[in-house]
Scaffold this motif. Structure first.
Motif, PDB file in Angstrom:
ATOM      1  N   GLY A   1      29.221  24.379 -45.653  1.00 22.17           N
ATOM      2  CA  GLY A   1      28.781  24.088 -44.283  1.00 22.17           C
ATOM      3  C   GLY A   1      29.833  24.498 -43.272  1.00 22.17           C
ATOM      4  N   LEU A   2      31.083  24.234 -43.616  1.00 18.02           N
ATOM      5  CA  LEU A   2      32.189  24.583 -42.714  1.00 18.02           C
ATOM      6  C   LEU A   2      32.290  26.101 -42.555  1.00 18.02           C
TER       7      LEU A   2
ATOM      8  N   THR B   1      29.521  27.243 -40.330  1.00 19.52           N
ATOM      9  CA  THR B   1      29.810  26.871 -38.941  1.00 19.52           C
ATOM     10  C   THR B   1      30.818  27.837 -38.327  1.00 19.52           C
TER      11      THR B   1
ATOM     12  N   ALA C   1      19.389  34.512 -33.649  1.00 20.16           N
ATOM     13  CA  ALA C   1      18.354  33.607 -34.178  1.00 20.16           C
ATOM     14  C   ALA C   1      18.194  33.828 -35.688  1.00 20.16           C
TER      15      ALA C   1
ATOM     16  N   ALA D   1      21.292  32.517 -37.745  1.00 25.67           N
ATOM     17  CA  ALA D   1      21.273  31.055 -37.957  1.00 25.67           C
ATOM     18  C   ALA D   1      20.208  30.676 -38.992  1.00 25.67           C
ATOM     19  N   CYS D   2      19.042  31.313 -38.901  1.00 25.89           N
ATOM     20  CA  CYS D   2      17.961  31.011 -39.858  1.00 25.89           C
ATOM     21  C   CYS D   2      18.406  31.323 -41.292  1.00 25.89           C
TER      22      CYS D   2
ATOM     23  N   LEU E   1      20.813  28.883 -42.611  1.00 27.78           N
ATOM     24  CA  LEU E   1      20.140  27.608 -42.914  1.00 27.78           C
ATOM     25  C   LEU E   1      19.134  27.758 -44.055  1.00 27.78           C
TER      26      LEU E   1
ATOM     27  N   VAL F   1      24.625  24.732 -28.743  1.00 28.95           N
ATOM     28  CA  VAL F   1      25.408  25.341 -29.830  1.00 28.95           C
ATOM     29  C   VAL F   1      25.911  24.268 -30.802  1.00 28.95           C
TER      30      VAL F   1
ATOM     31  N   VAL G   1      23.244  23.214 -33.247  1.00 30.75           N
ATOM     32  CA  VAL G   1      23.012  24.190 -34.319  1.00 30.75           C
ATOM     33  C   VAL G   1      24.165  24.107 -35.333  1.00 30.75           C
ATOM     34  N   LEU G   2      25.394  24.016 -34.815  1.00 35.50           N
ATOM     35  CA  LEU G   2      26.559  23.949 -35.714  1.00 35.50           C
ATOM     36  C   LEU G   2      26.490  22.705 -36.604  1.00 35.50           C
TER      37      LEU G   2
ATOM     38  N   HIS H   1      23.801  21.194 -37.661  1.00 34.21           N
ATOM     39  CA  HIS H   1      22.816  21.444 -38.718  1.00 34.21           C
ATOM     40  C   HIS H   1      23.387  22.362 -39.787  1.00 34.21           C
ATOM     41  N   LEU H   2      24.148  23.378 -39.349  1.00 35.24           N
ATOM     42  CA  LEU H   2      24.759  24.304 -40.318  1.00 35.24           C
ATOM     43  C   LEU H   2      25.779  23.569 -41.177  1.00 35.24           C
ATOM     44  N   PHE H   3      26.545  22.704 -40.540  1.00 37.81           N
ATOM     45  CA  PHE H   3      27.617  21.999 -41.247  1.00 37.81           C
ATOM     46  C   PHE H   3      27.066  21.020 -42.279  1.00 37.81           C
TER      47      PHE H   3
ATOM     48  N   ARG I   1      14.941  24.441 -39.720  1.00 40.29           N
ATOM     49  CA  ARG I   1      15.831  25.609 -39.838  1.00 40.29           C
ATOM     50  C   ARG I   1      15.355  26.754 -38.937  1.00 40.29           C
TER      51      ARG I   1
ATOM     52  N   MET J   1      16.145  25.728 -35.285  1.00 40.08           N
ATOM     53  CA  MET J   1      17.568  25.860 -34.959  1.00 40.08           C
ATOM     54  C   MET J   1      17.946  27.325 -34.730  1.00 40.08           C
ATOM     55  N   GLY J   2      17.313  28.227 -35.469  1.00 30.94           N
ATOM     56  CA  GLY J   2      17.541  29.660 -35.241  1.00 30.94           C
ATOM     57  C   GLY J   2      17.125  30.038 -33.825  1.00 30.94           C
TER      58      GLY J   2
ATOM     59  N   LEU K   1      19.678  28.750 -31.239  1.00 31.21           N
ATOM     60  CA  LEU K   1      20.899  29.564 -31.106  1.00 31.21           C
ATOM     61  C   LEU K   1      20.615  30.836 -30.300  1.00 31.21           C
TER      62      LEU K   1
ATOM     63  N   PHE L   1      31.367  20.676 -31.050  1.00 28.73           N
ATOM     64  CA  PHE L   1      31.142  20.389 -32.472  1.00 28.73           C
ATOM     65  C   PHE L   1      32.218  19.433 -33.008  1.00 28.73           C
TER      66      PHE L   1
END
Lengths: 146, 501
Positions: free
Chosen positions: A78-79, A82, A109, A112-113, A116, B204, B207-208, B210-212, B381, B384-385, B388, B416
Motif C-alpha cells: 500500500g505504501l 501511495t 484515472a 489509480a484504477c 487498486l 488526493v 485516493v491515497l 484507499h491505495l494505502f 476502486r 477512486m480512479g 484522481l 495523507f
C-alpha cells in the motif's frame, strides 16, 4: 493501532520540522518602522506553536508506543502504491505539456484504477467516462485550455 | 442572472443530485463532493455556483442516511449517530419508510434552520457593522479556539490549525506586502490557492488512503424493493408525515438545537445529530424517534453553520470554510459587505435553501435513493480512479497553471500523512481561512494603535468577545479535565476487575 502510532510520530515530526523552518525562515523577514515586528511575527508565533505541539504529540505517541507492542508500518505494498501515485503527480505538468489535458486525466484515472486492482472492464469504462467528462465539461463547457 | 434563471435552477437540481450521490455512497463525503465541484463552479459565476453549492451541501448531509438504510454504512459522519436505528427501521418495516424518515424530517429541520438563518444572519450583520478590527480579531480567535477544542486531541487540533495558518502565510504579507516563504518562486507570490489545497487535502489524500489500505474492494448489497405491502409513495410520504405530526415537539427541539450547534464554530452536523439522538436515546425513545431527532438536527445544523459564515465571514465547519474560500475566489467578501453589495445574492441563497428544503429533499430524496441504489453497483476502486483524474484536471483548470500540479502532489502528501496520524484535515482548511483573517485584524489593530495591546480591551464588544474566549477555554479545559478523570477512574476499575477474573 501501531500503524496509526507510527503516522502520529511522522505527523508530529512534520509539524516540528515545519515549525522550526518557519522560525528560521521568518528571521530573515524585515521589521516595521520603529523596530516593531512585521511580517515575521505571525509565522514566528505559528512556528513556536507547531514546535511545541509537535514535540508534545511526538512524546505522547512515543510513550503510548512503549505501552503497546511497538511501532510498525503495515501494508508495504500500500505504501509503495501511495508513493507511486505521489511521484507520478510530480510528473503531471510534463505530461500535460506533452500529452494534453484529456490523455493526462485519463492516464491518472487508469493508473489509480490499476493500482487498486480494478478489472479490465472497469478500467476501460473509467477511461472512456473520464475522457468524455473532461472533454464535455472542462474543455467544451468551461473552455479550459489543454 | 437571477435565482429564477434556468441555469440557477438547473444548478440547484444537479448540485442536489450530485450531493445526494456523494453523501449516500459510503467512503465519499460531502466535503469531497464540494472540493471536486469547486473548480467547475468557479467558472459559472456567483449565482449559479451558489445555487449548486446549496444543492450539494443541503442534500449531501441528508443523503448520508441513504447509505445507512441501504447498506448499514453511514454515507457521512453526520448520519453515524443513528445508523443502527434507521437500518433496523428499513429492515423491520420497509426501506421506503426509513428513507421517508431520513427525508421529510430533514426537510423540516432544514426549513426551521432557514428561518434562523434569515433572522440570525440579518441580526448578526447589523451587529457586525459596529465591529472594528479589534472585535473581528477576538471573533476569529473564538473560531480558532472552538475549532481546536472540537477535536478529541487538543495538540492535534492545534497542529492542524497551525499548519493551515502557516500554509496561508505563503505569499505577500498583509502588513508590509513583503513576500514570505516564496523561495524566489513567482508562482507562490499570490499564496497557495485555497481551492488547490482543498482538492489535495480531500481528493488526493482520499485516493491515497484507499491505495494505502487497499480497502476499495468492498461490495455493497443492493435492495431489490423499496417497499413491502403498501405503496412506496404511501410509506415514503404519508406515513412519515404522520410520524412528524406525532413528534412535532421533538422536531422543533432538534431543529433549534441543531441550528444552534451548527452556528457554533468548529461544531458541525455530526455533533448536532449525536446530541439530539443521544438525548432521545437516554429518554427511552423508539427507533423512529431517535432517527427523526438525529436527522432533523444534522440538517438544521447546515443552515446554522451558514449564519456566521455569511454574516461575519467566520466558517462554522469545513463545508462553510470551503464556501468562504469560494466567495473570496470570486472577489466577494462575506460579512456586511456581502449584504450591502450583493443583497440579491443573499436573497438567492435564502431562496435556494427554501427550494432545497421544500422540493429537493422530499421529492429528490426518493429519486436519489433509486439512483444511489443503482450506483452502489459501481466499485469503489473505479470511483477512486475517477476522483484522481478529476483532481488533476480540476487543479489545472483553476488557474491554467501546470505549477499548481506540483502543489497538488505536495499538499496531497501532507494531507495523507496528517490523515494517517489522526490529525483533522478539516481544521487545516479552517486554519487556511481563519489564519489570514486573524493576522490581518491583529496587524491592522496594532498599526492603528502603535502597538498598544491594551486597545484590544477598550471597546465594550471587544471586552465581551475577549471574555467569551477566556470562558470558552476555561469551560472546555474543565470538561476535558472531568473526562480525563472519569477515564482514569474507569481504567482503575478495569485494572482492579482483571485479577478477579
Amino acid at each position: 493501532m501501531a500503524t496509526e502510532r507510527f503516522w502520529e510520530l511522522v505527523g508530529a515530526l512534520l509539524a516540528f520540522g515545519l515549525g522550526l523552518a518557519a522560525l528560521i525562515l521568518s528571521r530573515g523577514l524585515p521589521q516595521m518602522e520603529g523596530g516593531y515586528p512585521g511580517p515575521a511575527l505571525f509565522p514566528g508565533i505559528l512556528g513556536v506553536l507547531l514546535v511545541c505541539c509537535g514535540l508534545g504529540v511526538f512524546l505522547g505517541a512515543l510513550l503510548q508506543a512503549g505501552h503497546s507492542r511497538g511501532v510498525a508500518v503495515e501494508g508495504r505494498k500500500g505504501l509503495v502504491n501511495t508513493l507511486g501515485v505521489l511521484l507520478s503527480l510530480g510528473l503531471a505538468p510534463v505530461m500535460l505539456a506533452r500529452l494534453g489535458l484529456i490523455p493526462t486525466a485519463v492516464a491518472y484515472a487508469l493508473f489509480a484504477c490499476l493500482l487498486l486492482r480494478a478489472r479490465w472492464q472497469e478500467v476501460l469504462a473509467v477511461g472512456v467516462a473520464m475522457g468524455l467528462f473532461v472533454y464535455v465539461v472542462f474543455m467544451r463547457f468551461l473552455g479550459v485550455q489543454g | 442572472m437571477s435565482f429564477f434563471s434556468p441555469e440557477a435552477l438547473l444548478a440547484l437540481l444537479l448540485g442536489s443530485l450530485y450531493g445526494a450521490v456523494f453523501g449516500a455512497i459510503p467512503g465519499l463525503t460531502a466535503t469531497l463532493a464540494l472540493s471536486l465541484a469547486i473548480p467547475v463552479l468557479l467558472f459559472l459565476g456567483p449565482y449559479v455556483a451558489m445555487a449548486a453549492i446549496i444543492g450539494i451541501t443541503s442534500t449531501a448531509i441528508f443523503a448520508g442516511d441513504i447509505g445507512s438504510v441501504l447498506v448499514r454504512i453511514p454515507g457521512t459522519p453526520a448520519s453515524a449517530a443513528y445508523t443502527e436505528e434507521i437500518y433496523d427501521i428499513g429492515q423491520e418495516r420497509s426501506p421506503a419508510y426509513a428513507l421517508g424518515i431520513a427525508s421529510i424530517p430533514s426537510a423540516i429541520g432544514s426549513l426551521i434552520g432557514l428561518v434562523f438563518l434569515v433572522l440570525g444572519s440579518l441580526a448578526l450583520v447589523w451587529l457586525a457593522k459596529q465591529f472594528s478590527s479589534f472585535e473581528y480579531f477576538w471573533l476569529v480567535l473564538l473560531g480558532i479556539v472552538s475549532g481546536i477544542f472540537a477535536v478529541p486531541s487538543l495538540l492535534k487540533g492545534a497542529i492542524a490549525f497551525g499548519i493551515g495558518m502557516l500554509l496561508a502565510t505563503i505569499g505577500y504579507d498583509p502588513a508590509l506586502g513583503h513576500p514570505r516563504f516564496t523561495f524566489g518562486q513567482p508562482n507562490l507570490l499570490g499564496g497557495i490557492d485555497f481551492i488547490i489545497a482543498l482538492v489535495a487535502f480531500f481528493g488526493v489524500s482520499e485516493v491515497l488512503e484507499h491505495l494505502f489500505h487497499g480497502s476499495s474492494r468492498q461490495e455493497f448489497r443492493r435492495l431489490e424493493r423499496l417497499a413491502r405491502g403498501s405503496s412506496v409513495f404511501r410509506e415514503f410520504f404519508v406515513e412519515t408525515w404522520r410520524l412528524c405530526l406525532r413528534e412535532k415537539w421533538g422536531l422543533w427541539r432538534s431543529s433549534v438545537i441543531g441550528t444552534f450547534v451548527g452556528f457554533l464554530p468548529g461544531a458541525g452536523s455530526d455533533i448536532a445529530a449525536w446530541i439530539c439522538s443521544n438525548f432521545r436515546r437516554m429518554r427511552g425513545g423508539t427507533k423512529e424517534q431517535i432517527t427523526l431527532e438525529g436527522t432533523t438536527a444534522n440538517n438544521a445544523a447546515v443552515a446554522g453553520a451558514w449564519i456566521p459564515a455569511m454574516a461575519l465571514g467566520i466558517p462554522g465547519d469545513t463545508l462553510t470554510a470551503i464556501l468562504l474560500g469560494m466567495f473570496l475566489a470570486m472577489g466577494i467578501t462575506p460579512g456586511p459587505e456581502l449584504f450591502n453589495k450583493y443583497s440579491s445574492l443573499v436573497v438567492q441563497i435564502y431562496l435556494a435553501f427554501f427550494l432545497a428544503s421544500v422540493v429537493i429533499m422530499p421529492f429528490g430524496g426518493y429519486l436519489s435513493a433509486l439512483i444511489v441504489n443503482a450506483l452502489l453497483k459501481i466499485p469503489m476502486r473505479a470511483l477512486m480512479g475517477m476522483v484522481l483524474g478529476l483532481c488533476v484536471v480540476g487543479t489545472y483548470a483553476v488557474n491554467n497553471n501546470p505549477f499548481d500540479l506540483y502543489l497538488l502532489a505536495i499538499l496531497g502528501a501532507l494531507g495523507f500523512v496528517l490523515r494517517q496520524g489522526g490529525f483533522p484535515i478539516g481544521q487545516v482548511v479552517l486554519g487556511m481561512i481563519l489564519g489570514p483573517l486573524l493576522e490581518q485584524h491583529f496587524m491592522v489593530s496594532m498599526i492603528k494603535t502603535h502597538w498598544s495591546f491594551a486597545s484590544f480591551f477598550e471597546r465594550p464588544v471587544a471586552i465581551l468577545l475577549a471574555l467569551a474566549n477566556a470562558l470558552l477555554v476555561a469551560l472546555m479545559l474543565g470538561i476535558r479535565y472531568q473526562q480525563w478523570r472519569r477515564l482514569n477512574r474507569l481504567r482503575m476499575l478495569a485494572s482492579l476487575a482483571k485479577p478477579e477474573e
